[in-house]
Design an enzyme around this catalytic site. Sequence first.
Site, PDB file in Angstrom:
ATOM      1  N   HIS A  22      35.726  47.957  33.047  1.00 60.55           N
ATOM      2  CA  HIS A  22      36.658  49.008  33.195  1.00 60.55           C
ATOM      3  C   HIS A  22      36.631  50.287  32.166  1.00 60.55           C
ATOM      4  O   HIS A  22      36.714  51.221  32.612  1.00 60.55           O
ATOM      5  CB  HIS A  22      37.950  48.272  32.705  1.00 60.55           C
ATOM      6  N   LYS A  49      44.689  34.182  41.128  1.00 55.44           N
ATOM      7  CA  LYS A  49      44.128  34.736  39.791  1.00 55.44           C
ATOM      8  C   LYS A  49      45.365  34.329  38.637  1.00 55.44           C
ATOM      9  O   LYS A  49      46.427  34.731  38.797  1.00 55.44           O
ATOM     10  CB  LYS A  49      44.185  36.083  39.944  1.00 55.44           C
ATOM     11  N   ARG A  98      31.870  47.659  42.625  1.00 63.01           N
ATOM     12  CA  ARG A  98      30.922  46.904  41.910  1.00 63.01           C
ATOM     13  C   ARG A  98      29.558  46.676  43.220  1.00 63.01           C
ATOM     14  O   ARG A  98      28.573  46.856  42.924  1.00 63.01           O
ATOM     15  CB  ARG A  98      31.248  45.691  41.290  1.00 63.01           C
ATOM     16  N   SER A 136      37.126  40.515  35.527  1.00 63.36           N
ATOM     17  CA  SER A 136      38.113  39.872  34.662  1.00 63.36           C
ATOM     18  C   SER A 136      38.065  38.481  34.944  1.00 63.36           C
ATOM     19  O   SER A 136      38.242  37.632  33.883  1.00 63.36           O
ATOM     20  CB  SER A 136      39.463  40.783  34.938  1.00 63.36           C
TER      21      SER A 136
END
Length: 180
Positions: A22, A49, A98, A136
């Site tokens: 990030h 999540k 990504r 994350s």
Amino acid sequence: MAAPDQRVAVYPGSFDPITVGHLDVVVRGSALFDRVIIAVAPASSNPEKRPLFDLEERLALVRAACADRDNVTVEPLTGLLVDFAASHGARVVIKGLRAVSDFEYELAMALMNHRLRPEIDALYLMASAEHSFISSSLVREVARLGGALDGLVPPVVQRAMAARLKGEPLSLPEMDTTHT
Ligand code: PNS
């Protein structure tokens, strides 16, 4: 609201927690725009999540990690992203990309955002090769299972994750309680 001649971008995300991947997007985005507003979402859109840090903690961690960037500010994301961007004078949303696995999700969001407000554009920055595996959720998993986080998250986040996982109180700079 930004001055009319300023190029402002919004960088949205859950940032649970902010990673070096990030930060790479923040640094590159802040070189491309006069101002970057990091918009921290209240909760992940993905119920799978499990959040490690609440919104105020994530805001404090993102602020601490980006404190050396003069043209970067950090705010809670309220409502629709495109409305947030418009109300802050931003015409661009920046995101990191990504791998192909990110693409489908990002494409759907970009198309929906375009439908909602065509005047706001999305700009994707390819993740640097050395960060392309960092997420994350993987960082949370590694931390929960006792793995080393050096080079994956900034030191302030590493300390906060260690404290959270040990059940100790977090000592965070600039805890902002105005948005609770
Ligand atoms: O880091 P994440 O979890 O991938 O970030 C997702 C985020 C915050 C960018 C996305 O959920 C979002 O834009 N939320 C704001 C609400 C909104 O505008 N929803 C419609 C998006 S098409």
